[in-house]
Design a protein around this motif. Structure first.
Motif, short mmCIF file in Angstrom:
data_model
loop_
_atom_site.label_atom_id
_atom_site.label_comp_id
_atom_site.label_asym_id
_atom_site.label_seq_id
_atom_site.Cartn_x
_atom_site.Cartn_y
_atom_site.Cartn_z
N ASP A 1 -28.17 -58.57 26.12
CA ASP A 1 -27.22 -58.71 25.01
C ASP A 1 -26.01 -59.52 25.43
O ASP A 1 -25.51 -60.37 24.69
CB ASP A 1 -26.77 -57.33 24.52
CG ASP A 1 -27.85 -56.66 23.69
OD1 ASP A 1 -28.39 -57.32 22.78
OD2 ASP A 1 -28.17 -55.49 23.96
N THR A 2 -25.54 -59.26 26.63
CA THR A 2 -24.36 -59.98 27.13
C THR A 2 -24.66 -61.47 27.24
O THR A 2 -23.89 -62.32 26.81
CB THR A 2 -23.92 -59.41 28.49
OG1 THR A 2 -23.69 -58.00 28.35
CG2 THR A 2 -22.66 -60.08 29.00
N TRP B 1 -10.72 -56.34 29.84
CA TRP B 1 -11.97 -56.72 29.15
C TRP B 1 -11.83 -56.56 27.64
O TRP B 1 -12.28 -57.39 26.87
CB TRP B 1 -13.17 -55.90 29.67
CG TRP B 1 -13.81 -56.53 30.87
CD1 TRP B 1 -14.00 -55.96 32.10
CD2 TRP B 1 -14.36 -57.86 30.96
NE1 TRP B 1 -14.61 -56.86 32.95
CE2 TRP B 1 -14.85 -58.02 32.28
CE3 TRP B 1 -14.47 -58.93 30.07
CZ2 TRP B 1 -15.45 -59.22 32.72
CZ3 TRP B 1 -15.07 -60.12 30.50
CH2 TRP B 1 -15.54 -60.24 31.81
N ASP B 2 -11.18 -55.45 27.22
CA ASP B 2 -10.98 -55.26 25.77
C ASP B 2 -10.16 -56.41 25.21
O ASP B 2 -10.45 -56.94 24.15
CB ASP B 2 -10.26 -53.92 25.51
CG ASP B 2 -11.17 -52.73 25.81
OD1 ASP B 2 -12.41 -52.87 25.66
OD2 ASP B 2 -10.65 -51.67 26.21
N ASP B 3 -9.13 -56.79 25.95
CA ASP B 3 -8.26 -57.88 25.48
C ASP B 3 -9.01 -59.21 25.43
O ASP B 3 -8.89 -59.98 24.48
CB ASP B 3 -7.03 -58.00 26.38
CG ASP B 3 -6.14 -59.14 25.95
OD1 ASP B 3 -5.47 -59.01 24.91
OD2 ASP B 3 -6.15 -60.20 26.62
N LEU B 4 -9.81 -59.48 26.48
CA LEU B 4 -10.55 -60.74 26.50
C LEU B 4 -11.55 -60.82 25.35
O LEU B 4 -11.76 -61.88 24.77
CB LEU B 4 -11.29 -60.91 27.84
CG LEU B 4 -10.46 -61.46 29.01
CD1 LEU B 4 -11.34 -61.55 30.26
CD2 LEU B 4 -9.88 -62.83 28.68
N VAL C 1 -22.41 -51.93 23.84
CA VAL C 1 -23.34 -52.17 24.95
C VAL C 1 -22.78 -53.25 25.89
O VAL C 1 -22.76 -53.10 27.11
CB VAL C 1 -24.73 -52.60 24.41
CG1 VAL C 1 -25.61 -53.17 25.53
CG2 VAL C 1 -25.42 -51.43 23.73
N ILE C 2 -22.30 -54.34 25.29
CA ILE C 2 -21.82 -55.47 26.09
C ILE C 2 -20.55 -55.10 26.85
O ILE C 2 -20.43 -55.35 28.05
CB ILE C 2 -21.58 -56.71 25.20
CG1 ILE C 2 -22.91 -57.17 24.60
CG2 ILE C 2 -20.93 -57.83 25.99
CD1 ILE C 2 -22.79 -58.29 23.57
N LEU C 3 -19.61 -54.46 26.15
CA LEU C 3 -18.36 -54.11 26.83
C LEU C 3 -18.60 -53.10 27.96
O LEU C 3 -17.99 -53.18 29.02
CB LEU C 3 -17.33 -53.58 25.82
CG LEU C 3 -16.52 -54.69 25.14
CD1 LEU C 3 -15.64 -54.10 24.04
CD2 LEU C 3 -15.67 -55.48 26.14
N THR C 4 -19.51 -52.17 27.73
CA THR C 4 -19.83 -51.20 28.78
C THR C 4 -20.44 -51.92 29.98
O THR C 4 -20.09 -51.65 31.13
CB THR C 4 -20.82 -50.14 28.24
OG1 THR C 4 -20.22 -49.49 27.13
CG2 THR C 4 -21.16 -49.12 29.32
#
Lengths: 138, 445
Positions: free
Chosen positions: A78-79, A102-105, A125-128
């Protein structure tokens, strides 16, 4: 977020997950930073040991050839498809940053760069995946 | 790109033409594809495929089959990757966008040659730059000016005094790799810096001709580079400087680097060179400078880009965007460019150490080296720069008393008495402005 390591550490100490904010807020101490293991030193280049340490160095999943060398783990596919529309995976693989970064990006990629925002589940899924494999957090 | 890759690309695109893609058929025969489910296809179409497709004028159903990091033929050359063959010894941090830094020992020249100049691409190289085609190139000067200008490159050459200067260009994020916790972006170590010789006209002369109004506060720079998504509407990068900085006599609108047309990777046919500030203000592929009555808010001026916390923060702090301020002057810095790190030298004999020093606020005042981990320092000789904002040559002789492992630490001091720190200064979310001392290893034998 080194998810597994974090949980194992807390469980081993018999501490509740509720301790996390306390860790984050603990009294800053630059000497403790210096005592933490740095990047692997090189006798040929003293700058090497000064680089950002990689908490997962050496013990992560193998690079996936199929997905641009991203660590072969759940979320890699997915990433890959979400992120390579604009740039290669090289810019992702270089990062060792906090979860908050990461949340900010992600926000920046959507709002400033025009990244397509997938459904909430895929985003999760991707952020994790990013927070697990490209983290500066222990 | 390999022949193999070419073939895969062509097959993928051919499949589109024959309509096979729309039926969900897999099978360019290249092997990495999994079964095509409709959801996956829809997903691809709305993300990656749409971006590539926008440039190609078609969708790419077999995009998933592309080998890692590979991009369609039609776009491949735009990254500038093909021109890496002209570069020598650079360390590539990323291929799309193309970013590559130079090991310290390859920066020993007083004037950095093209093959050793680092590459910082924010987007893709414009087609006219790849073609070395400057025909019809115009530079617009507008905004808070009395006489807006439209200047061809010949106008620049004929109407203003031509100036040649060696000036340091350094990426604001040079040294990012040493911040802990990590800061996001390309993990530059020490090599996102160089000092080529630039030829052009003074930015101040051109702005004076345009008649900058009292209301002028800030410049805004624009170029024709292409956004990574291929979207022609999206701005890649547009930064600026306070008007006072722009009006100082150092900055150039340059058309030549080291006596030749500015190479495609470095901004053909025109770029700004505004020394002392992060390299990103030195817009490549320059076609417009707009004078504003307020700070610029273009791409990579806002948020966390090229900004520092307004106050000192502990490493890893989440700083609100509203507390981030634009980074201006780069700090004092130096490199050991000779010998190469890890070199053996003779015990008890003098060995020459040398390098360069530079500062964002003008000239460097002093240079010191230590061979005992910073416990004692010896002064190095420091040559004056050929002009302001060129890097300055420094030399020292060190004698290592007994056989074993030594480190040379190098420390420059600017005209205000401010020196380089031994460790990373001021952590910040995007990792700018790290001017920690450079160290090399010497082995006495």
């Amino acid at each position: 977020m080194r998810g597994i390591a974090k949980i194992a550490l807390l469980a081993g100490l018999g501490l509740a997950a509720g301790l996390m904010p306390v860790l984050a807020q603990s009294r800053p101490d630059p000497m403790r930073m210096s005592a933490m293991p740095g990047a692997a030193p090189s006798p040929d280049d003293p700058m090497q040991a000064l680089r950002t340490p990689d908490p997962g160095e050496g013990d992560g999943p193998a690079a996936s050839e199929e997905f641009g060398g991203l660590p072969d783990a759940p979320g890699a596919e997915d990433t890959y498809y979400q992120c390579v529309a604009c740039h290669s995976t090289e810019i992702i693989k270089q990062q060792r940053i906090t979860d908050a970064r990461w949340d900010d990006l992600w926000q920046w990629m959507v709002e400033e760069q025009g990244m397509y925002e997938p459904d909430a589940e895929t985003k999760q899924v991707i952020l994790t995946y990013l927070k697990t494999h490209f983290s500066s957090e222990l | 790109m390999s022949d193999q890759a070419d073939r895969e690309q062509n097959e993928g695109i051919k499949a589109v033409e024959s309509g096979a893609g729309d039926t969900g058929a897999t099978g360019t025969g290249t092997g990495t594809g999994t079964g095509t489910d409709p959801a996956r296809r829809a997903f691809l179409r709305s993300t990656g495929a749409s971006a590539f497709g926008a440039m190609l004028g078609m969708t790419i159903p077999f995009q998933r089959n592309l080998p890692a990091g590979l991009i369609p033929v039609a776009l491949a050359q735009d990254t500038g990757q093909a021109m890496m063959a002209e570069k020598d010894g650079l360390i590539v941090l990323g291929d799309r966008p193309l970013n590559a830094e130079t090991p310290a020992h390859l920066l020993d020249d007083d004037i950095t040659p093209y093959e050793h100049m680092f590459i910082r691409m924010n987007g893709l190289v414009p087609q006219n730059a790849l073609d070395s085609d400057a025909s019809g190139w115009m530079l617009t000067i507008d905004g808070e000016v009395d006489n807006p200008l439209e200047l061809s490159i010949d106008d620049l050459k004929s109407r203003f005094e031509t100036v040649t200067r060696a000036m340091v260009l350094e990426c604001g994020g040079n040294g990012r790799a040493f911040f802990n916790p990590g800061a996001s972006g390309n993990q530059w170590t020490t090599g996102a810096v160089g000092c080529p010789e630039w030829t052009g006209v003074r930015l101040a002369d051109v702005l004076a001709e345009a008649g900058v109004r009292d209301s002028a506060v800030y410049t805004a720079h624009y170029g024709n580079d292409v956004h990574l998504s291929g979207d022609p509407e999206k701005e890649v990068i547009s930064r600026g400087v306070p008007i006072d900085k722009a009006m100082q006599e150092d900055a150039l609108i340059a058309w030549a680097m080291n006596g030749a047309d500015i190479p495609a990777l470095h901004g053909f046919p025109l770029r700004l060179v505004i020394p002392g500030y992060p390299g990103s203000v030195s817009q490549k592929y320059l076609n417009r400078i707009t004078i504003r009555d307020q700070e610029h808010d273009g791409a990579k001026m806002t948020g966390y880009s090229y900004r520092l916390p307004a106050y000192p923060v502990a490493p890893g702090t989440e700083v609100p965007e509203s507390d981030m301020v634009v980074m201006t002057e780069m700090p004092v810095k130096s490199l050991v460019t000779f010998p190469r790190t890890g070199t053996e030298v003779a015990t008890g004999e003098a060995a020459e150490i040398r390098g360069h020093a530079w500062a964002g606020n003008g000239d460097v005042a002093a240079m010191h080296v230590s061979t005992d981990f910073g416990q004692t320092w010896q002064e190095a000789t420091l040559e004056p720069p050929p002009n302001r904002f060129a890097w300055q040559r420094w030399r020292a002789e060190v004698t290592l008393p007994e056989a074993g492992y030594y480190e040379v630490w190098a420390r420059a001091t600017d005209a205000n008495g401010v020196s380089q720190p031994a460790t990373t200064p001021g952590w910040n979310p995007r990792g700018y402005g790290n001017n920690m001392q450079h160290r090399i290893a010497l082995i006495a034998v």
